[in-house]
Design a protein around this motif. Sequence first.
Motif, PDB file in Angstrom:
ATOM      1  N   PHE A 359       0.863  -1.174   0.000  1.00 16.58           N
ATOM      2  CA  PHE A 359       0.000   0.000   0.000  1.00 16.58           C
ATOM      3  C   PHE A 359       0.902   1.227   0.000  1.00 16.58           C
ATOM      4  O   PHE A 359       1.916   1.259   0.718  1.00 16.58           O
ATOM      5  N   GLN A 360       0.532   2.247  -0.763  1.00 14.80           N
ATOM      6  CA  GLN A 360       1.348   3.439  -0.819  1.00 14.80           C
ATOM      7  C   GLN A 360       0.474   4.668  -0.973  1.00 14.80           C
ATOM      8  O   GLN A 360      -0.603   4.611  -1.558  1.00 14.80           O
ATOM      9  N   GLU A 380       3.209  -1.960  13.287  1.00 16.61           N
ATOM     10  CA  GLU A 380       4.579  -1.508  13.463  1.00 16.61           C
ATOM     11  C   GLU A 380       5.504  -2.366  12.612  1.00 16.61           C
ATOM     12  O   GLU A 380       5.113  -3.431  12.123  1.00 16.61           O
ATOM     13  N   ASN A 381       6.721  -1.897  12.459  1.00 14.53           N
ATOM     14  CA  ASN A 381       7.722  -2.649  11.699  1.00 14.53           C
ATOM     15  C   ASN A 381       8.040  -3.964  12.408  1.00 14.53           C
ATOM     16  O   ASN A 381       8.424  -3.977  13.580  1.00 14.53           O
ATOM     17  N   PHE A 385       5.262  -6.944   8.684  1.00 12.43           N
ATOM     18  CA  PHE A 385       5.003  -5.670   8.021  1.00 12.43           C
ATOM     19  C   PHE A 385       6.295  -4.862   7.933  1.00 12.43           C
ATOM     20  O   PHE A 385       7.113  -4.862   8.856  1.00 12.43           O
ATOM     21  N   GLU A 386       6.441  -4.160   6.820  1.00 12.43           N
ATOM     22  CA  GLU A 386       7.583  -3.278   6.613  1.00 12.43           C
ATOM     23  C   GLU A 386       7.070  -1.904   6.197  1.00 12.43           C
ATOM     24  O   GLU A 386       6.373  -1.769   5.188  1.00 12.43           O
ATOM     25  N   ILE A 387       7.410  -0.883   6.998  1.00 10.66           N
ATOM     26  CA  ILE A 387       6.959   0.489   6.738  1.00 10.66           C
ATOM     27  C   ILE A 387       8.162   1.295   6.262  1.00 10.66           C
ATOM     28  O   ILE A 387       9.201   1.318   6.923  1.00 10.66           O
ATOM     29  N   HIS A 396       4.799   7.357   1.563  1.00 14.07           N
ATOM     30  CA  HIS A 396       4.796   6.384   2.648  1.00 14.07           C
ATOM     31  C   HIS A 396       4.248   5.062   2.108  1.00 14.07           C
ATOM     32  O   HIS A 396       3.242   5.046   1.394  1.00 14.07           O
ATOM     33  N   LYS A 397       4.914   3.961   2.474  1.00 10.55           N
ATOM     34  CA  LYS A 397       4.540   2.652   1.949  1.00 10.55           C
ATOM     35  C   LYS A 397       4.431   1.647   3.088  1.00 10.55           C
ATOM     36  O   LYS A 397       5.177   1.717   4.063  1.00 10.55           O
ATOM     37  N   LEU A 398       3.495   0.734   2.933  1.00  8.17           N
ATOM     38  CA  LEU A 398       3.327  -0.390   3.863  1.00  8.17           C
ATOM     39  C   LEU A 398       3.383  -1.674   3.052  1.00  8.17           C
ATOM     40  O   LEU A 398       2.579  -1.874   2.129  1.00  8.17           O
TER      41      LEU A 398
END
Length: 1571
Positions: A359-360, A380-381, A385-387, A396-398
């Motif tokens: 997602f961005q 959270e990282n 998940f990687e933010i 911003h990307k998830l």
Amino acid sequence: MKVMKSKVTDKSAEGQKVDGAEGAMEKPKHKKVKKFRSKVPGVMITQYVEEIPEGKSHPDFTRKPIALTIQEGKFGVFKAIVYGEPTPKVTWNRANGKIDDPQKFQSKYDEATGEHTLEIPKVCTEDADTYKCFATNEYGKAVCTIQLNVIEVGFKKTREIAKSKEEQEALKPGSFRTMLKKRGEVHEQKPLESEEKIWEILMSADKKDYEQICAEYGITNFRGMLTKLAEMKREREVEQAQFIEHISLLKHIEVNADENATFEIDMDLKDASSRIFLYKDGIMVPYTVEMEEEMKHQLKRVGKKFIFTIKNLDPADAGLYSVDVEGVNVFSTDFKIPPVNFAVKIQEVKAEERQDAIFQCVLTAPMAEINWMGKSAPIENNDKFEITVSEDKLIHKLLVKDCQPLDAGIYAAVAGIHSCNAWLVVEVDKNPANKGKKIARKTTQAGGGDLDLEKIAKEQAEKHKKDMEERMAEAKIKAAERGVTDAAAQAEKEAADAAAKAAREASRAAEAKAKAKAEKKAAKLKDAKEKAKAKKKASGGGAAGGGAAGGGAAGAGAAGAGAEGGGVAGDGAAGGGAAGGGAAGVGAAGGGAAGGRAAGVGAAGVGAAGGGAAGVGAAGDGADGDAGSGSEYDDIVVSTDESDEEDGATKTKRVRSRQVVPDTVIDDDDEEASSEQSGKRVKRTRQGPLLKEEIVGKTNSNGTATNAKVQKRKAKSAGGAGGAGPASGGASANNDEAASGDEASSADEANEPAEAAKRGKRTGRTRPGPILQETVIDPGVHFTLGLSDVTAIVGDPAELVCKLSKENVDGVWYLNGEEIEPDDVLTMSKDGFFQSLKISKISEDYAGKYKFEADGRKTEAMIVVEDPPRFDPEELNKFSVPIVIKKGQKATFKIPFVGRDPMKIQWYHEGEELSDDTNIKIEHGEGYSQLTLNKLQRKDTGEIKFKLKNEFGTVEAFAKIVVIDKPTPPMGPLEIIEASQNAIEVKWRSPKDDGGCKILNYILERQQIGRNTWKKLGPIGPEAHYKDSDVDHGRRYCYKIRADTEMGTSELMETEDVQAGTKAYAGPPSAPKVVSAFKDCITLTWNPPSNTGGTNILGYNMEKRKKGSNLWSPVNPADDIIKEKEFGVKDVIEGMEYEFRVAAINNSGAGEFGTPSEFVFARDPKKPPGKVIDLKVTDSTYTTLSLGWTKPREEEGVEDEAKGFFVEIRPAECPEWDRCNNNPIIMTSFTVKGMKSMAMYWVRVIATNDGGEGKPQELDNYILAMPPPVRPRFTDQKVKSFMVVQAGNSARFNMNFEASPWPDVTWMKDGMPVSKRVTISNAEGASQLLIPSSERSDTGIYTIMVKNIVGQETFSIEIRVTDEPKPPGPVEVDENVPGTVTVSWSPSPDEKRDDRLHYLVSKRDSSKRTWHTVADHIFNNKFTACNIMPGREYQFRVYAKNDMGSSQPSESPKWEITGKRERFVLDRPESKTCNLERPPKFLVPLKMHTAPQGYECYMSCAVRGDPTPHVTWYRNNISLNTNTNYLISNTCGVCSMLILRVGPKDTGEYKITAENHLGRAECSTKLTVSD
């Protein structure tokens, strides 16, 4: 109902500002005054002295008043407790109004409690205000501000009447002065002081945030801050302890995905009814409870958790929020709202199983991090998940790694007060080959879209930079303007001070000179008075003229005037004359015909010919009467004729008047003159801003005005403008009508009073018209209709229109601050009052802020240009035309469009999205999209949808594709209508798919069975029916049938064999069904047979059979067949049970009978049963529900017996009932399965019988799918409460429990939540704590808490993580005392880390070569060994021990004591005889016994005595020693008796005695025999 809030006149935070009316006691005048805040929030203290003497103190509040929100008519009270030495005096006041009415406000003091109260017995809406409480003594004062808000109920007629009167009163002239004064009053609300705000933030902040807060607010003394903060926290904890047991888990304010902000507090109140207050920046805000919809701020309480919510967020909601309990602050959180929004929002992502999804989004302003939410939980990282954030902090990307079906759901991004969300759809792998296998991780990534985020982010960065530059420029301009304004104000002040000083000096000099001159002219004045008197008598009492020769001295507030000179005027007065003027006092004006002396401070010298010096606020002065100066004042002179015997004078008064109001001079004749004045009195009056006053004199007998001369004199220098004025004398300086200095008055002025005097009438002022005439002032051009925002689509026209108050006014149009010039697209026009700007064809260049400005007035509006996706209508019509194409060919769909990028383009076929494939090709170009479908098949026929989407909207276009092909074969089975000896007639069904074309013909071929050739019967037309007349009797035939269309001929359908002319009986019909049953008739119906035997069915035969009989009997005669498929059987016997069967008859005869019907009684229908009785839930689990009930009662003729039951359930959210059993059950209990855990269900049971179903019986209330409520309890009987684990090994602890409903399981370590290293696994009825690789820091007491709505249970276990200890250090041996040695050693390195570590000491000597332990559990590092024998060698070992075991030993060096041998002497003590004789004594007595009949009974006791006593047993005092039924023994003092079979005769008292020659002892008991 509405809330009348207090008028915040003093809009400062509580206790920040004290006005002039603070209390009865005034502040003493001391050298130094301190102001500071009290420890009690909201209280300000003023200390009058620098140092307070010992034993004295300034006032302060122990308990401050609390703000009230109360309903109108209720009792309101403010309470306060103060302290101080000497005892402070407490007073109250309010901002708008007084509180001195004892009926309305009552101030009281309770000596018992020390409370000061302000009571309002009956609160009304006028009482809503800001109140203050003051505590004052000689050393200082304390003040607290509170508010009273009143909830108004209903309509108040009296209030509306009073309000109407106030509005009318405001229109009166006298009210304008008050209105002007009020208009100038500006009350500003002071925000929370920055220092107090910082400390409140720090008090509730986490320690990790201290450094950031200090950097933000410029705190450099970090250590000092920590010291003061610790002290403040201790003080606040003491204050909180009054109302709060415990407070924890403070969660600062956060914005949720639904764009609401929440913050949470966990606190245990001592009193649940304690009042809770919410403040924003120090000002109380109201809130509602339990998430109601009426107010913005809301409070929800769940147990001990308090959740505050702020809805409908906007930038004004930013600030410091504080929560108080009974006035004590418990929590503060700073809500910062960054000015940021989403330029590109996150989009829906479809990912395959085990594929990564991203997602961005793009922000409008840089932001270091945003909040990501996944299925309403913060993200959270971590490994899942990687933010990531771009360098410019805009993108911003998830990344969701390794997507599983459980990861599907709604994901949200929250930035500031804005949020966006989108779905993550995870498509499960449906490949059957992978079923049961682990799917390989995919390397591809789903999501991301086709948007160029870098480009969009770059545009946003440039836009943000431009906005920041504009803001900085505006800030610099405002700062420069403030600097210029401040400099001008300072210069003006200095000039005013200098002018005031000069004016005062000039005034004093002029006053002295004028006084001397006045004394000289005193005599002349007296002569002038006498001459005036004589002249008055001579003229018959006419009007007095001007001054004679000069002016004398006038007192304060008066003026002296004369023909040639003026005297000295006092404060606030003016001196004037024809020839010259004296000096004027402060705030006055001096003027004269020839020259003036001086004007006071704040006034102007005014005269026809000359003026004096001007004071502060004046514009200038004239030298010889050429110019006068002043402020914005007009001179208004009112002449009054007064007759007097002694003197006459003229008086002028200076008043303020607006420029738009003319000055008016009014003459008024009066016969009553004072004893001191006989001349004209000149009076100045104030004119209102919008009023013009006309006054006329009395009329004479002829009806003409007696003295209605309106004179007006306006100084040429008034309003700050200087001008030369011609010299003229007299009191009135009007150029047209002024009297000269030598004349007293005109002829009219002299004659009219004389005539009036002769008539004996008084001349005065009359008003011929209304008192006030309103003068309308033109306010200039203004907007009656401003511009409105316009949203337009690219290419469409747009228009902005506004309406002015005047016609044909010229104005200027601006776009984004730049003036607009008309061109081919932009046209400007004006039509009367309307001004318009038209844009014929709008584009994005025309978006922005438009402004129209005319005559200094302006109006603004925005034009927002949207560019949604659109189609050309002609192209859309072409696209919508269906495409018909043959199988195997290709079809192309192309459609142009317009719209702003980025654009999402999608093609669909029959609702399924298309993507590039072998036979599908999608091309996108500039302004168009094309879909090509290759190798089309018939199944591809359907709807084609084209979908476009961008940020402004979505549009769709539809087309249809038809693929034509040859038809499918005709469908069977073949229906034989006739198969006689002359013809065969058959019928079949049309093809399932006609190929998209109409069927033209059916082509038939026939084959006679036994031959190899087929005969073509030719096309027979489009009807699926054929009669073959060319047949031979008894022959069998087979047919091939094909369908023919314009696309070709279908495959063939080959039929079964059909015989011509042979008997073929019909098949059996279906089983008959009972339509109705009565005691004399049973009606049945059935379906015809599927196999008719090749001919038509002629009729049916029916048979019946009684239950229990084997004999079938015909129902209808053989010659009277049944023609219909329904028949009523009347030959039945009431009460008997029958079954029926039917056979079909065709041309060949009657066929076989079909299946019999169900048994049916020959009786009248039954009535449905009633409701079941006593329906209840007998048991329940999370997935099942057990029910029980009683059969309904029978009532003859109304409700018959129930034969079965149906159970139905309905989920609470569903309106439809689901039947749990398809067939009725005969039991009165049932278990419903497959329920959702904790779901809500409604349940009902329906009774049924042959008469139908009865009325349903429902449970009184819904039920939850859960077991019956059970308080949590642990089921493990033997659980260890202590566990030792070696470091590095895993620690696992299982706990089993039972509870209902499903409880919350919480693990704590030493009262705090367990760390992330600890894995908690919860299952149904069990919980496991696992430490994969334990460390020494994991040592502690772990507590499990199992809690549900019924209660909670806890259990604690101590887990000690340790390791095998290291050996102690070197061991030393020392002899301090002969025969003993002290063994000492260095501690083990593990001693500091393990509080349970101890030491073990073992010894070995030369006489015994084995080691034996001499000491254990030694917690120090020394041990003293005794019994050390000389001549032997000793050696010691020391071990370190803990819960894991022992370390390697540390050995001491060998130790030996050399000693001398001495002679061994043995002393034998003399032996003494011992007497052990003693009397008998029972050590263990007999016990009470109850034995069942037939069982054995055993009695025993213990006795002591020497010599051995003789023991005797008794029952009811009868000796049993010789009774063989009792087995008696005496072994070593233990006496026992056994009764083998106890009977009723054995009941009674048993006694045992023991005796020897020294004494006797007894012991007794009772035996009871039970049945």
